[in-house]
Design a protein around this motif. Structure first.
Motif, PDB file in Angstrom:
ATOM      1  N   HIS A 123       0.881  -1.197   0.116  1.00  0.00           N
ATOM      2  CA  HIS A 123       0.178  -0.048  -0.021  1.00  0.00           C
ATOM      3  C   HIS A 123       0.816   1.399   0.026  1.00  0.00           C
ATOM      4  O   HIS A 123       0.693   2.214  -0.658  1.00  0.00           O
ATOM      5  CB  HIS A 123      -0.835  -0.043   1.150  1.00  0.00           C
ATOM      6  N   HIS A 127       0.985   4.660  -2.517  1.00  0.00           N
ATOM      7  CA  HIS A 127       1.007   6.136  -2.144  1.00  0.00           C
ATOM      8  C   HIS A 127       2.403   6.681  -2.715  1.00  0.00           C
ATOM      9  O   HIS A 127       2.422   7.967  -3.211  1.00  0.00           O
ATOM     10  CB  HIS A 127       1.037   6.275  -0.645  1.00  0.00           C
ATOM     11  N   SER A 156      -0.151  10.071   5.483  1.00  0.00           N
ATOM     12  CA  SER A 156      -1.655   9.683   5.551  1.00  0.00           C
ATOM     13  C   SER A 156      -2.253   9.473   6.765  1.00  0.00           C
ATOM     14  O   SER A 156      -1.320   9.856   7.621  1.00  0.00           O
ATOM     15  CB  SER A 156      -1.550   8.235   4.795  1.00  0.00           C
ATOM     16  N   GLY A 157      -3.289   8.971   6.948  1.00  0.00           N
ATOM     17  CA  GLY A 157      -4.009   8.672   8.473  1.00  0.00           C
ATOM     18  C   GLY A 157      -3.299   7.662   8.995  1.00  0.00           C
ATOM     19  O   GLY A 157      -3.039   7.577  10.347  1.00  0.00           O
ATOM     20  N   GLY A 158      -2.479   6.730   8.433  1.00  0.00           N
ATOM     21  CA  GLY A 158      -1.533   5.434   9.197  1.00  0.00           C
ATOM     22  C   GLY A 158      -0.123   5.985   9.107  1.00  0.00           C
ATOM     23  O   GLY A 158       0.888   5.277   9.941  1.00  0.00           O
ATOM     24  N   GLY A 183      -2.046  12.788   9.473  1.00  0.00           N
ATOM     25  CA  GLY A 183      -3.360  12.514   9.334  1.00  0.00           C
ATOM     26  C   GLY A 183      -3.923  12.313  10.650  1.00  0.00           C
ATOM     27  O   GLY A 183      -5.106  12.849  10.850  1.00  0.00           O
ATOM     28  N   ASP A 187      -6.750  14.393  12.643  1.00  0.00           N
ATOM     29  CA  ASP A 187      -8.197  13.698  12.458  1.00  0.00           C
ATOM     30  C   ASP A 187      -8.481  13.668  14.482  1.00  0.00           C
ATOM     31  O   ASP A 187      -9.473  13.943  14.674  1.00  0.00           O
ATOM     32  CB  ASP A 187      -8.259  12.125  12.532  1.00  0.00           C
ATOM     33  N   GLY A 200      -8.951  15.835   8.567  1.00  0.00           N
ATOM     34  CA  GLY A 200      -8.022  16.357   7.758  1.00  0.00           C
ATOM     35  C   GLY A 200      -8.517  17.513   6.906  1.00  0.00           C
ATOM     36  O   GLY A 200      -8.353  18.809   7.206  1.00  0.00           O
ATOM     37  N   GLY A 292      -3.327  10.493   2.058  1.00  0.00           N
ATOM     38  CA  GLY A 292      -4.531  11.278   2.029  1.00  0.00           C
ATOM     39  C   GLY A 292      -4.299  12.738   2.473  1.00  0.00           C
ATOM     40  O   GLY A 292      -4.766  13.750   1.814  1.00  0.00           O
ATOM     41  N   ASN A 296      -3.830  18.132   1.173  1.00  0.00           N
ATOM     42  CA  ASN A 296      -3.799  19.523   1.780  1.00  0.00           C
ATOM     43  C   ASN A 296      -3.150  20.669   0.992  1.00  0.00           C
ATOM     44  O   ASN A 296      -2.021  20.536   0.613  1.00  0.00           O
ATOM     45  CB  ASN A 296      -3.092  19.082   3.151  1.00  0.00           C
ATOM     46  N   THR A 325      -6.180  10.092  -1.215  1.00  0.00           N
ATOM     47  CA  THR A 325      -6.810   9.079  -0.394  1.00  0.00           C
ATOM     48  C   THR A 325      -6.702   7.690  -0.722  1.00  0.00           C
ATOM     49  O   THR A 325      -6.587   7.447  -2.255  1.00  0.00           O
ATOM     50  CB  THR A 325      -8.279   9.451   0.053  1.00  0.00           C
ATOM     51  N   ASP A 326      -7.093   6.653   0.077  1.00  0.00           N
ATOM     52  CA  ASP A 326      -6.821   5.436  -0.589  1.00  0.00           C
ATOM     53  C   ASP A 326      -7.503   4.984  -1.773  1.00  0.00           C
ATOM     54  O   ASP A 326      -8.589   5.173  -1.816  1.00  0.00           O
ATOM     55  CB  ASP A 326      -7.225   4.182   0.552  1.00  0.00           C
TER      56      ASP A 326
HETATM   57  O1  KG4 Z   1      -4.307   7.713   2.465  1.00  0.00           O
HETATM   58  P1  KG4 Z   1      -5.457   7.808   3.568  1.00  0.00           P
HETATM   59  O2  KG4 Z   1      -6.841   7.915   2.747  1.00  0.00           O
HETATM   60  O3  KG4 Z   1      -5.378   6.693   4.346  1.00  0.00           O
HETATM   61  C1  KG4 Z   1      -4.103   6.047   4.941  1.00  0.00           C
HETATM   62  O4  KG4 Z   1      -3.609   5.131   4.253  1.00  0.00           O
HETATM   63  O5  KG4 Z   1      -4.068   6.164   6.153  1.00  0.00           O
HETATM   64  O6  KG4 Z   1      -5.336   8.892   4.418  1.00  0.00           O
HETATM   65  C2  KG4 Z   1      -6.324   9.433   5.252  1.00  0.00           C
HETATM   66  C3  KG4 Z   1      -5.844  10.655   6.053  1.00  0.00           C
HETATM   67  C4  KG4 Z   1      -6.946  11.096   7.090  1.00  0.00           C
HETATM   68  O7  KG4 Z   1      -6.142  11.400   8.202  1.00  0.00           O
HETATM   69  C5  KG4 Z   1      -7.390  12.396   6.299  1.00  0.00           C
HETATM   70  O8  KG4 Z   1      -7.913  13.116   7.597  1.00  0.00           O
HETATM   71  C6  KG4 Z   1      -6.340  12.945   5.817  1.00  0.00           C
HETATM   72  O9  KG4 Z   1      -5.868  11.866   5.069  1.00  0.00           O
HETATM   73  N1  KG4 Z   1      -6.824  13.923   4.780  1.00  0.00           N
HETATM   74  C7  KG4 Z   1      -6.318  15.185   4.736  1.00  0.00           C
HETATM   75  C8  KG4 Z   1      -6.949  15.904   3.715  1.00  0.00           C
HETATM   76  N2  KG4 Z   1      -7.724  15.090   2.936  1.00  0.00           N
HETATM   77  C9  KG4 Z   1      -7.721  13.629   3.630  1.00  0.00           C
HETATM   78  N3  KG4 Z   1      -5.387  16.003   5.609  1.00  0.00           N
HETATM   79  C10 KG4 Z   1      -5.207  17.348   5.269  1.00  0.00           C
HETATM   80  N4  KG4 Z   1      -5.872  17.983   4.292  1.00  0.00           N
HETATM   81  C11 KG4 Z   1      -6.640  17.349   3.586  1.00  0.00           C
HETATM   82  N5  KG4 Z   1      -7.177  17.908   2.341  1.00  0.00           N
END
Ligand code: KG4
Ligand code: ZN
Length: 363
Positions: A123, A127, A156-158, A183, A187, A200, A292, A296, A325-326
């Motif tokens: 994964h 990214h 990302s979130g993780g 991320g 959150d 985010g 994700g 920003n 995002t994923d």
């Molecule tokens: O890549 P992703 O979909 O999932 C993982 O692999 O973790 O990332 C999700 C993360 C979340 O924490 C979300 O709040 C953040 O990406 N996110 C953002 C934005 N859009 C999504 N953070 C800041 N600004 C954004 N516009």
């Protein structure tokens, strides 16, 4: 992982179910051009919004009714059908094991039925390479060689990770978060401020109405010599700030906007400083943004501006917003490079691995 020959022209189906998005994509390679011809993403945001975050058991269940419709629509939208697919790529990890299993088992079943190979994809590699697809979802294969070495920033979130990409398939992790990902921090701060999940985009929206210099939140590990990150203290700093002022986060809209803008600024400052330092140290040609948080605008614009100022000859790649995002599109494009190197697996050898590490696969 076995090897095999692949023709220059190829149609690849990709599946991604590592967390809370059910996604399928079709990638076509013809005459030296890669074209992401469909990328269907069924998000579970509404499900997880009710609980303020992902509940793994609910995420796993939510993939099941969506996976086949996602594949069907991805095939339809790209004007193809299962019998034209040459191989199936799937996210093998890292992620939530019960979520990953839906994608992996579906890919294995299809590969068995169609008698084609599987390409298990990390994964994080998805990214990392997602920005290479270009804003029109196309890329000329002959252009790949001109981009490396590169620094990849995965946010990302993780994960929050800086990767030296010597070539596609040759990766060195320079540093990563020692606690919360960027991320995840956004959150959690969003939750403190009473904003919906995922936080985010909500923080970014609120931040646009606030002052980024209003509150000086800590920039964790800003001056550390390594390329690691730490973001858990930032969320605690927001909690202490509100406690010390005796304010309820929901009661003062001016303050909420200032907190959002100041937190966003603190995160962007650390990410940009470390990425710039790595880009200079390793004399890279390109910086690749992914994950994700790559959506920003403040992060994109600040990194772009700082790269132009400090390393004017460098190229900066930002993923299309649909690839931040994923999504299975990024998995498809990473899988293409494995296919080109002849790296295929028979379905029976493919396993989901929740802790899969990003490793080099070509020397
Ligand atoms: O890549 P992703 O979909 O999932 C993982 O692999 O973790 O990332 C999700 C993360 C979340 O924490 C979300 O709040 C953040 O990406 N996110 C953002 C934005 N859009 C999504 N953070 C800041 N600004 C954004 N516009
Ligand atoms: Zn992700």
């Amino acid at each position: 992982m076995g090897s095999g020959k692949i023709s220059e022209n190829l149609i690849l189906l990709a599946i991604e179910t590592s967390a809370d998005e059910t996604s399928a994509a079709v990638l076509k390679v013809r005459h030296g051009t890669i074209n992401l011809s469909s990328n269907i993403i069924y998000s579970q945001i509404l499900t997880h919004g009710k609980t303020g975050g992902i509940v793994p058991e609910m995420a796993a269940r939510a993939h099941i009714p969506k996976i086949l419709p996602a594949i069907k629509l991805a095939l339809e939208n790209s004007g193809t059908s299962l019998r034209n697919i040459d191989c199936i790529a799937v996210t093998a990890g890292p992620g939530l094991i019960t979520s990953l299993m839906t994608g992996v088992d579906t890919a294995k079943a299809l590969a068995f039925a169609l008698n084609i190979a599987v390409i298990p994809v990390n994964h994080l590699e998805g990214h990392l390479l997602s920005s290479l697809m270009g804003q029109n979802f196309q890329f000329q294969i002959s252009n790949f060689q001109k981009l490396f070495p590169a620094i990849g920033l995965i946010v990302s979130g993780g994960h929050t990770m800086l990767v030296l990409v010597k070539q596609i398939g040759r990766y060195k992790i320079l540093g990563q978060t020692v606690d919360d990902a960027a991320g995840e921090c956004l959150d959690k701060v969003a939750k403190i401020l009473g904003l919906p999940y995922p936080g985010g985009p909500e923080i970014a929206k609120l931040a646009s109405r606030g002052h980024a210099t209003a509150i000086r939140f800590p920039r964790p590990m800003f001056n550390s010599k390594n390329y690691n990150f730490s973001f858990s203290g930032l969320k605690t700093a927001v909690l202490y700030f509100l406690r010390d002022r005796g304010e309820l986060p929901t009661s003062n809209s001016r303050l909420r906007a200032d907190i959002a803008a100041s937190v966003e600024q603190a995160i962007v400052d650390v990410l940009v400083a470390k990425t710039l330092r790595a880009a200079k140290e390793f004399k890279v040609k390109t910086v690749l943004l992914g994950g994700g948080v790559a959506a920003n605008q403040k992060l994109q614009q600040t990194l772009k501006r700082q790269l132009k100022l400090n390393i004017p000859h460098s190229k900066f790649y930002i993923p299309h917003s649909k690839l931040t995002t994923d999504n299975a599109g990024m998995i498809a494009q990473a899988a293409y490079h494995h296919a080109r190197a002849g790296r295929f697996a028979t379905f029976s050898k493919v396993q989901a691995d929740p802790n899969l590490k990003l490793r080099s696969w070509s020397l």
